[in-house]
Enzyme design. Structure first.
Site, mmCIF file in Angstrom:
data_model
loop_
_atom_site.group_PDB
_atom_site.id
_atom_site.type_symbol
_atom_site.label_atom_id
_atom_site.label_comp_id
_atom_site.label_asym_id
_atom_site.label_seq_id
_atom_site.Cartn_x
_atom_site.Cartn_y
_atom_site.Cartn_z
ATOM 1 N N TYR A 1 0.519 -0.850 0.140
ATOM 2 C CA TYR A 1 0.201 0.106 0.359
ATOM 3 C C TYR A 1 1.103 1.205 -0.012
ATOM 4 O O TYR A 1 1.476 1.702 1.132
ATOM 5 C CB TYR A 1 -0.846 -0.272 1.069
ATOM 6 C CG TYR A 1 -1.728 1.279 0.961
ATOM 7 C CD1 TYR A 1 -3.296 1.487 -0.181
ATOM 8 C CD2 TYR A 1 -1.421 2.304 2.247
ATOM 9 C CE1 TYR A 1 -3.210 2.851 0.293
ATOM 10 C CE2 TYR A 1 -2.044 3.833 1.875
ATOM 11 C CZ TYR A 1 -3.053 3.818 1.220
ATOM 12 O OH TYR A 1 -4.196 4.789 1.250
ATOM 13 N N LYS B 1 3.669 11.102 7.531
ATOM 14 C CA LYS B 1 2.881 10.564 8.302
ATOM 15 C C LYS B 1 3.599 11.486 9.711
ATOM 16 O O LYS B 1 3.162 12.661 10.196
ATOM 17 C CB LYS B 1 2.905 9.136 8.686
ATOM 18 C CG LYS B 1 2.124 9.634 7.341
ATOM 19 C CD LYS B 1 1.367 7.547 7.964
ATOM 20 C CE LYS B 1 -0.345 6.858 7.325
ATOM 21 N NZ LYS B 1 -0.212 6.330 6.126
HETATM 22 C C1 PLP Z 1 -0.384 6.037 4.788
HETATM 23 C C2 PLP Z 1 1.099 5.927 3.990
HETATM 24 C C3 PLP Z 1 1.009 6.523 1.969
HETATM 25 C C4 PLP Z 1 -0.256 6.739 2.019
HETATM 26 O O1 PLP Z 1 -0.037 8.484 2.938
HETATM 27 P P1 PLP Z 1 -1.207 9.709 1.746
HETATM 28 O O2 PLP Z 1 -0.488 10.844 3.677
HETATM 29 O O3 PLP Z 1 -1.921 9.423 3.146
HETATM 30 O O4 PLP Z 1 -1.002 10.046 1.302
HETATM 31 C C5 PLP Z 1 2.209 5.784 2.050
HETATM 32 N N1 PLP Z 1 2.463 5.000 2.134
HETATM 33 C C6 PLP Z 1 2.317 4.407 3.297
HETATM 34 C C7 PLP Z 1 3.584 3.091 3.432
HETATM 35 C C8 PLP Z 1 1.828 4.272 3.934
HETATM 36 O O5 PLP Z 1 0.994 3.537 5.307
#
Ligand code: PLP
Length: 434
Positions: A154, A276
């Site tokens: 993901y 994040k």
């Molecule tokens: C959350 C996440 C994303 C996407 O980040 P967003 O800020 O929601 O676009 C990409 N890769 C990983 C591993 C994630 O957990």
């Protein structure tokens, strides 16, 4: 509980239902489930309009690494806001962006020396893959076009990120519009990595990059893979001279107990994606880090530049908060506090593992997870039943289908963590054992 606050709450929820379109939420859930109306948040706690408190068990969607409302982050934000908040990142530079880049590089895996800013994890991943692809196109190896990924991957929800992610309930409908990427196969992630390594050894010349969530896949259900395989993948990508991109959007900033998941394997990728935790989950800021070799591939005339940017590249508020996050990690020894808390998570995982109906309870650093019942995918309902049971006990535990997990601040007070884990265990027991 005053009637005023009850009325205000009801009006807000009605307005939300009338006008909002919520992420990952069916209209059935939007209209049928009462949201927590948050009026305040502090540490791991959300407080609602009626004065009830809930432990935020999924850490504001995995980004809240230092707790809500951290006083130092609030301070850094207001100090920066008083100077300026945002300017274009073209023909200008400023201390927050430049200094944050320097400070990020100082804590990044060895060799990563360049920082490209965006504003979400999906963009950080797309930029990394664009960089890798363009690099080979303009440096004499245009046949290197394939991108290899892992099953269950993901990397975000935008089109590029979906193309690079496993086909899921989220993305299946868009398949005709996605560009091809190839996924390793096998029984489990380690086997899939071995498959990728074999593929690289045979056909590495046509590969632009391998993109992975190092050691821990988040959205596919908190799935571990091994340090050995990450090392092997690094060795093989190096041997065939292709790029390794580590998506540390989730795993970065100490989530797994080290600053980066890569650090467990002493592996340094060619490109690393961070988002994040970069601002402690306070502001939308993301960064793609690259080695000097990668950056050098874009030197030369205008046509060789990376023609990518976002309005909010290098946002000063985000960068100022990001700097303060790193200062807090240094000065408050955030990683030093993880082992004590991780041990509690590990003990909970072990106890959950002996509950009938729980499969594969596990923990890794500050992540604990367990699969419930028979495999049913994202739309299974056991996870949501645990969610509802936990909510009654004062914690919000958003599941990934039938996978329940906790992702809490790294500096959560131990007493709060003990309380959250007790709620998790009681809620699982209530749903599975009755
Ligand atoms: C959350 C996440 C994303 C996407 O980040 P967003 O800020 O929601 O676009 C990409 N890769 C990983 C591993 C994630 O957990």
């Amino acid at each position: 509980m005053s009637t005023d606050s009850e009325r205000e709450r009801a009006e807000l929820v009605a307005s939300d239902r009338r006008h909002l379109w919520r992420p990952y939420t069916s209209s059935e859930d939007h209209e049928g489930r009462d949201p927590i109306v948050v009026v305040r948040a502090e540490g791991p706690w959300l407080e609602d309009a009626d004065g009830r408190r809930f432990l935020d068990g999924s850490g504001a969607w995995w980004c809240n690494n230092l707790g809500h409302g951290h006083a130092r982050l609030r301070g850094a934000l207001t100090r920066q806001a008083e100077q300026f908040m945002h300017v274009s990142f073209a023909g200008t530079t400023h201390a927050p962006a430049a200094r944050l880049a320097e400070e990020l590089v100082a804590v990044a895996p060895e060799g990563l020396s360049r920082v490209f800013y965006t504003d979400c994890g999906s963009a950080a991943v797309e930029v990394a893959v664009k960089i890798a692809f363009q690099y080979w196109q303009q440096n004499g190896r245009p046949e290197r076009r394939r991108v290899l990924t892992l099953p269950g991957a993901y990397h975000g929800d935008t089109f590029g990120a979906m193309s690079l992610s496993a086909v899921s309930e989220f993305s299946a409908i868009f398949e005709p519009l996605l560009f091809p990427s190839e996924r390793g196969e096998g029984d489990g992630l380690d086997a899939a990595v071995d498959h990728l390594c074999d593929l690289l050894e045979a056909e590495g010349d046509s590969v632009a990059a391998v993109l992975v969530e190092p050691l821990l896949q988040g959205a596919s259900g908190m799935r571990r893979w091994s340090v050995d395989r990450l090392r092997r993948l690094r060795d093989v990508t190096r041997a065939v001279d292709t790029f390794l991109i580590c998506d540390e959007v989730f795993t970065g900033f100490g989530r797994t107990g080290r600053m980066w998941a890569c650090d467990h394997a002493d592996v340094a990728p060619d490109l690393l994606c961070s988002a994040k935790g970069l601002t402690g989950g306070m502001l939308p800021l993301a960064a793609t880090l690259a080695t000097e070799r990668v950056f050098d591939g874009f030197r030369g005339d205008k046509r060789r530049a990376l023609m990518h940017g976002h309005t909010f590249c290098g946002n000063a508020l985000g960068a100022a908060v990001g700097r303060e996050v790193l200062a807090i990690y240094r000065e408050e020894d955030i990683l030093g506090g993880v082992p004590e808390r991780a041990a509690l998570l590990a003990a909970t995982a072990e106890r959950l593992g002996s509950v009938a109906g729980v499969r594969g309870a596990r923990s890794f650093g500050m992540v604990a997870a367990a699969d419930l019942g028979a495999a049913e995918g994202y739309h299974g309902d056991l996870g949501w039943r645990v969610h509802d049971a936990a909510l009654r006990r004062g914690a919000q535990l958003r599941p990934l289908g039938n996978t329940v997990y906790t992702v809490v601040p790294l500096n959560i007070a131990v007493a709060d963590l003990v309380q959250l884990l007790a709620i998790l265990e009681e809620s699982v027991a209530e749903v599975l054992v009755g």
